[in-house]
Write an enzyme that holds these catalytic residues in place. Structure first.
Site, PDB file in Angstrom:
ATOM      1  N   SER A  54      83.447  78.010 166.171  1.00 53.96           N
ATOM      2  CA  SER A  54      83.668  78.461 167.651  1.00 53.96           C
ATOM      3  C   SER A  54      84.433  79.831 167.965  1.00 53.96           C
ATOM      4  O   SER A  54      85.301  79.978 167.484  1.00 53.96           O
ATOM      5  CB  SER A  54      84.075  77.350 168.458  1.00 53.96           C
ATOM      6  OG  SER A  54      84.408  77.642 169.622  1.00 53.96           O
ATOM      7  N   TYR A 104      91.272  70.651 169.486  1.00 55.36           N
ATOM      8  CA  TYR A 104      89.658  70.915 169.125  1.00 55.36           C
ATOM      9  C   TYR A 104      89.694  72.227 168.602  1.00 55.36           C
ATOM     10  O   TYR A 104      89.283  72.412 167.340  1.00 55.36           O
ATOM     11  CB  TYR A 104      88.708  70.948 170.324  1.00 55.36           C
ATOM     12  CG  TYR A 104      87.470  71.408 170.031  1.00 55.36           C
ATOM     13  CD1 TYR A 104      86.487  70.827 169.338  1.00 55.36           C
ATOM     14  CD2 TYR A 104      87.132  72.767 170.572  1.00 55.36           C
ATOM     15  CE1 TYR A 104      85.443  71.556 168.766  1.00 55.36           C
ATOM     16  CE2 TYR A 104      86.140  73.311 170.330  1.00 55.36           C
ATOM     17  CZ  TYR A 104      85.005  72.705 169.566  1.00 55.36           C
ATOM     18  OH  TYR A 104      83.963  73.262 169.271  1.00 55.36           O
ATOM     19  N   LYS A 120      88.995  73.777 164.363  1.00 56.53           N
ATOM     20  CA  LYS A 120      87.898  75.015 163.976  1.00 56.53           C
ATOM     21  C   LYS A 120      88.993  75.945 163.134  1.00 56.53           C
ATOM     22  O   LYS A 120      88.421  76.552 162.034  1.00 56.53           O
ATOM     23  CB  LYS A 120      87.323  75.680 165.217  1.00 56.53           C
ATOM     24  CG  LYS A 120      86.544  74.636 165.975  1.00 56.53           C
ATOM     25  CD  LYS A 120      85.309  74.203 164.951  1.00 56.53           C
ATOM     26  CE  LYS A 120      84.357  73.261 165.781  1.00 56.53           C
ATOM     27  NZ  LYS A 120      83.655  72.538 165.028  1.00 56.53           N
TER      28      LYS A 120
HETATM   29  P1  NAD Z   1      77.182  67.192 169.621  1.00 58.52           P
HETATM   30  O1  NAD Z   1      78.316  66.363 169.796  1.00 58.52           O
HETATM   31  O2  NAD Z   1      76.027  67.162 170.257  1.00 58.52           O
HETATM   32  O3  NAD Z   1      76.824  67.111 168.111  1.00 58.52           O
HETATM   33  C1  NAD Z   1      77.603  66.759 167.147  1.00 58.52           C
HETATM   34  C2  NAD Z   1      76.944  65.564 166.200  1.00 58.52           C
HETATM   35  O4  NAD Z   1      77.895  65.003 165.366  1.00 58.52           O
HETATM   36  C3  NAD Z   1      76.538  64.154 167.097  1.00 58.52           C
HETATM   37  O5  NAD Z   1      75.337  63.996 166.960  1.00 58.52           O
HETATM   38  C4  NAD Z   1      77.760  63.264 166.813  1.00 58.52           C
HETATM   39  O6  NAD Z   1      77.220  61.821 166.902  1.00 58.52           O
HETATM   40  C5  NAD Z   1      77.974  63.520 165.269  1.00 58.52           C
HETATM   41  N1  NAD Z   1      79.048  63.208 164.488  1.00 58.52           N
HETATM   42  C6  NAD Z   1      80.260  63.486 165.202  1.00 58.52           C
HETATM   43  N2  NAD Z   1      81.479  62.972 164.221  1.00 58.52           N
HETATM   44  C7  NAD Z   1      80.669  62.402 163.354  1.00 58.52           C
HETATM   45  C8  NAD Z   1      81.136  61.775 161.996  1.00 58.52           C
HETATM   46  N3  NAD Z   1      82.349  61.644 161.816  1.00 58.52           N
HETATM   47  N4  NAD Z   1      80.214  61.357 161.203  1.00 58.52           N
HETATM   48  C9  NAD Z   1      78.741  61.532 161.386  1.00 58.52           C
HETATM   49  N5  NAD Z   1      78.446  62.128 162.653  1.00 58.52           N
HETATM   50  C10 NAD Z   1      79.272  62.769 163.326  1.00 58.52           C
HETATM   51  O7  NAD Z   1      77.763  68.551 169.678  1.00 58.52           O
HETATM   52  P2  NAD Z   1      76.903  70.173 169.487  1.00 58.52           P
HETATM   53  O8  NAD Z   1      77.185  70.722 170.884  1.00 58.52           O
HETATM   54  O9  NAD Z   1      75.627  69.933 168.853  1.00 58.52           O
HETATM   55  O10 NAD Z   1      77.912  70.980 168.464  1.00 58.52           O
HETATM   56  C11 NAD Z   1      77.566  70.714 167.044  1.00 58.52           C
HETATM   57  C12 NAD Z   1      78.972  71.495 166.455  1.00 58.52           C
HETATM   58  O11 NAD Z   1      79.130  73.076 166.855  1.00 58.52           O
HETATM   59  C13 NAD Z   1      80.222  71.040 166.628  1.00 58.52           C
HETATM   60  O12 NAD Z   1      81.115  70.886 165.444  1.00 58.52           O
HETATM   61  C14 NAD Z   1      81.129  71.671 167.686  1.00 58.52           C
HETATM   62  O13 NAD Z   1      82.105  71.602 167.662  1.00 58.52           O
HETATM   63  C15 NAD Z   1      80.407  73.030 167.163  1.00 58.52           C
HETATM   64  N6  NAD Z   1      80.326  73.878 168.510  1.00 58.52           N
HETATM   65  C16 NAD Z   1      79.764  73.525 169.654  1.00 58.52           C
HETATM   66  C17 NAD Z   1      79.901  74.388 170.683  1.00 58.52           C
HETATM   67  C18 NAD Z   1      79.126  73.999 172.136  1.00 58.52           C
HETATM   68  O14 NAD Z   1      79.150  74.716 173.260  1.00 58.52           O
HETATM   69  N7  NAD Z   1      78.071  73.020 172.029  1.00 58.52           N
HETATM   70  C19 NAD Z   1      80.331  75.681 170.832  1.00 58.52           C
HETATM   71  C20 NAD Z   1      81.115  75.994 169.383  1.00 58.52           C
HETATM   72  C21 NAD Z   1      81.070  75.000 168.373  1.00 58.52           C
HETATM   73  C1  UD1 Z   2      84.670  75.371 176.668  1.00 63.03           C
HETATM   74  C2  UD1 Z   2      85.710  75.204 175.661  1.00 63.03           C
HETATM   75  C3  UD1 Z   2      85.716  75.645 174.453  1.00 63.03           C
HETATM   76  C4  UD1 Z   2      84.463  75.309 173.837  1.00 63.03           C
HETATM   77  C5  UD1 Z   2      83.125  75.707 174.759  1.00 63.03           C
HETATM   78  C6  UD1 Z   2      81.910  75.134 174.114  1.00 63.03           C
HETATM   79  C7  UD1 Z   2      87.418  74.739 177.507  1.00 63.03           C
HETATM   80  C8  UD1 Z   2      88.760  75.292 177.881  1.00 63.03           C
HETATM   81  N1  UD1 Z   2      86.936  75.688 176.404  1.00 63.03           N
HETATM   82  O1  UD1 Z   2      84.471  76.967 176.821  1.00 63.03           O
HETATM   83  O2  UD1 Z   2      86.603  75.467 173.492  1.00 63.03           O
HETATM   84  O3  UD1 Z   2      84.139  75.935 172.565  1.00 63.03           O
HETATM   85  O4  UD1 Z   2      83.294  74.994 175.801  1.00 63.03           O
HETATM   86  O5  UD1 Z   2      81.818  73.765 174.238  1.00 63.03           O
HETATM   87  O6  UD1 Z   2      87.121  73.710 177.816  1.00 63.03           O
HETATM   88  N2  UD1 Z   2      83.366  76.382 185.005  1.00 63.03           N
HETATM   89  C9  UD1 Z   2      83.307  76.268 186.210  1.00 63.03           C
HETATM   90  N3  UD1 Z   2      82.928  74.532 186.524  1.00 63.03           N
HETATM   91  C10 UD1 Z   2      82.639  73.843 185.902  1.00 63.03           C
HETATM   92  C11 UD1 Z   2      82.684  74.045 184.477  1.00 63.03           C
HETATM   93  C12 UD1 Z   2      82.955  75.227 183.884  1.00 63.03           C
HETATM   94  O7  UD1 Z   2      83.484  76.969 187.137  1.00 63.03           O
HETATM   95  O8  UD1 Z   2      82.234  72.539 186.364  1.00 63.03           O
HETATM   96  C13 UD1 Z   2      83.579  77.549 184.420  1.00 63.03           C
HETATM   97  C14 UD1 Z   2      84.885  77.780 183.468  1.00 63.03           C
HETATM   98  O9  UD1 Z   2      85.912  77.892 184.223  1.00 63.03           O
HETATM   99  C15 UD1 Z   2      84.258  78.948 182.606  1.00 63.03           C
HETATM  100  C16 UD1 Z   2      82.808  78.940 182.732  1.00 63.03           C
HETATM  101  O10 UD1 Z   2      82.313  78.193 183.625  1.00 63.03           O
HETATM  102  O11 UD1 Z   2      84.905  79.983 183.422  1.00 63.03           O
HETATM  103  C17 UD1 Z   2      82.378  78.209 181.194  1.00 63.03           C
HETATM  104  O12 UD1 Z   2      82.944  77.101 181.058  1.00 63.03           O
HETATM  105  P1  UD1 Z   2      82.624  76.003 180.076  1.00 63.03           P
HETATM  106  O13 UD1 Z   2      81.069  75.770 179.961  1.00 63.03           O
HETATM  107  O14 UD1 Z   2      83.392  74.902 180.138  1.00 63.03           O
HETATM  108  O15 UD1 Z   2      82.658  76.661 178.539  1.00 63.03           O
HETATM  109  P2  UD1 Z   2      84.144  77.283 178.125  1.00 63.03           P
HETATM  110  O16 UD1 Z   2      85.271  77.314 179.116  1.00 63.03           O
HETATM  111  O17 UD1 Z   2      83.777  79.040 177.924  1.00 63.03           O
END
Ligand code: NAD
Ligand code: UD1
Length: 337
Positions: A125, A150, A154
């Site tokens: 991330s 969290y 990473k």
């Molecule tokens: P998500 O929660 O939708 O998907 C994660 C999946 O992993 C889920 O289906 C959950 O049931 C499964 N899981 C969790 N723990 C498990 C375990 N112990 N054993 C088996 N399955 C397990 O999340 P996502 O948004 O699809 O994210 C996927 C990956 O990308 C994560 O590692 C997350 O940290 C990373 N990531 C997500 C974002 C984002 O904004 N969505 C940003 C940066 C990184």
């Molecule tokens: C968040 C996480 C980050 C994670 C990413 C993707 C935090 C502090 N950071 O990032 O670690 O990798 O999600 O899952 O939680 N905002 C509003 N109102 C809302 C929600 C968000 O104004 O109800 C604003 C936030 O202040 C920010 C932007 O929208 O400026 C994006 O927020 P968000 O979607 O939560 O993502 P990040 O904060 O970038």
């Protein structure tokens, strides 16, 4: 074509990536414990692609269960999405986060090593860039501080995978640093389906648009940004899925470890996202300015040169398309999956 093990394949990014892998002709084996997803996502991947695949309901903390998956299938490479991802919850439950994400990854790598599979694409991330680096974030910047448990999972998993690859030159590791994935599959069958009140901006706006929430709370309009709200690098989840196809090709053909940003390189403010969604759903969406959220930064966007050079990959979709596809999913699935 390869056989790819996808951990967390029922989740938001995992399900879109599974669909993209199958469309490209790869075979997949999916594992998930549904702690943050639903079996329905797997059905829909099959509907979209018309293809079937093996699924194991298991927890990646269970080494024996993982080992069995490798024994029963010839896996060429792993895409590792499984993990807990709620920043606020990680502050409340650090032990659960470190255990699930780090121990889970250790069990996975151990099962991989014991079964001779040494190619992995990991979901990292942009959070690993911490708060001290200037934007745009470049892969060569120091990444050893995070702002919450969290984020530290990473940082630590990146370090573990790097150490493993240093210890044994047969490993091939891609550390994909996602920026802010939003949007949904074009079919409207897959999308983000968070439990409870969404923490992230895009799913929150979607729920305001569908009438589930009264208004968007904007966390601060006094940042040093063009309109005072936080700027992020939003990327369409299908572009992100496509980045994983490139990363799989890369790890299959190389050894060593590479960290790669997956973003668009373009920053958008909270109001930019809100206005794009208003355009998509054809109505004004109410908002209120609230105080800043603890831990938030003003700016976060990627330098995307490395992904272009290494993967020949570049994001295609703009914010309007992300909003249109997100709204299409919300409209078609008012109660989620
Ligand atoms: P998500 O929660 O939708 O998907 C994660 C999946 O992993 C889920 O289906 C959950 O049931 C499964 N899981 C969790 N723990 C498990 C375990 N112990 N054993 C088996 N399955 C397990 O999340 P996502 O948004 O699809 O994210 C996927 C990956 O990308 C994560 O590692 C997350 O940290 C990373 N990531 C997500 C974002 C984002 O904004 N969505 C940003 C940066 C990184
Ligand atoms: C968040 C996480 C980050 C994670 C990413 C993707 C935090 C502090 N950071 O990032 O670690 O990798 O999600 O899952 O939680 N905002 C509003 N109102 C809302 C929600 C968000 O104004 O109800 C604003 C936030 O202040 C920010 C932007 O929208 O400026 C994006 O927020 P968000 O979607 O939560 O993502 P990040 O904060 O970038």
């Amino acid at each position: 074509m390869a056989n790819i093990l996808v951990t967390g394949g029922a989740g938001f990014i995992g399900s879109h990536t599974c669909a993209a892998l199958l469309e490209k002709g790869h075979d997949i084996v999916v594992v998930d414990n549904f702690s943050n997803s639903k079996p329905e996502a797997l059905k829909r991947i099959k509907t979209i692609t018309g293809k079937d695949f093996k699924f194991y309901e298991l927890d990646i903390l269970d080494f024996d269960a993982l080992d069995k998956v490798f024994k029963e299938n010839k896996i060429d490479a792993v895409i590792h999405f499984a993990g807990l991802k709620a920043v606020g919850e990680s502050v409340q439950k650090p032990l659960e986060y470190y255990h699930n994400n780090i121990t889970g990854t250790l069990m996975l790598i151990k099962a991989m090593r014991e079964n001779g599979c040494k190619k992995i694409v990991f979901s990292s991330s942009a959070t690993v860039y911490g708060v001290d680096n200037p934007v745009p974030y470049v892969e060569t910047m120091p990444t050893h501080t995070a702002t919450n448990p969290y984020g530290y999972t990473k940082v630590m998993i990146e370090q573990i995978l790097t150490d493993v690859s240093v210890s044994d030159s047969e490993w091939s590791v891609a550390l994909l640093r996602y920026f802010n994935p939003i949007g949904a599959h074009k079919s409207g069958l897959l999308g983000e389906d968070p439990n409870g009140i969404p923490n992230n901006l895009f799913p929150y706006i979607a729920q305001v648009a569908s009438g589930k929430r009264e208004f968007l709370g904007v966390y601060g309009n006094d940042y040093d940004t063009p309109d005072g709200t936080g700027v992020r690098d939003y990327i369409h989840v299908m572009d992100l899925a496509d980045g994983h196809l490139c990363a799989v090709d890369y790890v299959l053909a190389h050894t060593g470890v590479e960290a790669v940003n997956l973003g668009t390189g373009k920053g958008s403010s909270v109001f930019d996202v809100l206005h794009a969604f208003e355009k998509a759903c054809g109505k004004e969406l109410p908002y209120k300015i609230l105080p800043r959220r603890a831990g938030d930064i003003a700016w976060c966007y990627a330098n995307t040169d490395k992904a272009k050079e290494l993967f020949n990959w570049q994001a295609k979709y703009d914010l309007d398309e992300m909003a249109a596809d997100g709204w299409n999913f919300t409209k078609k699935n008012p109660n989620g999956l």
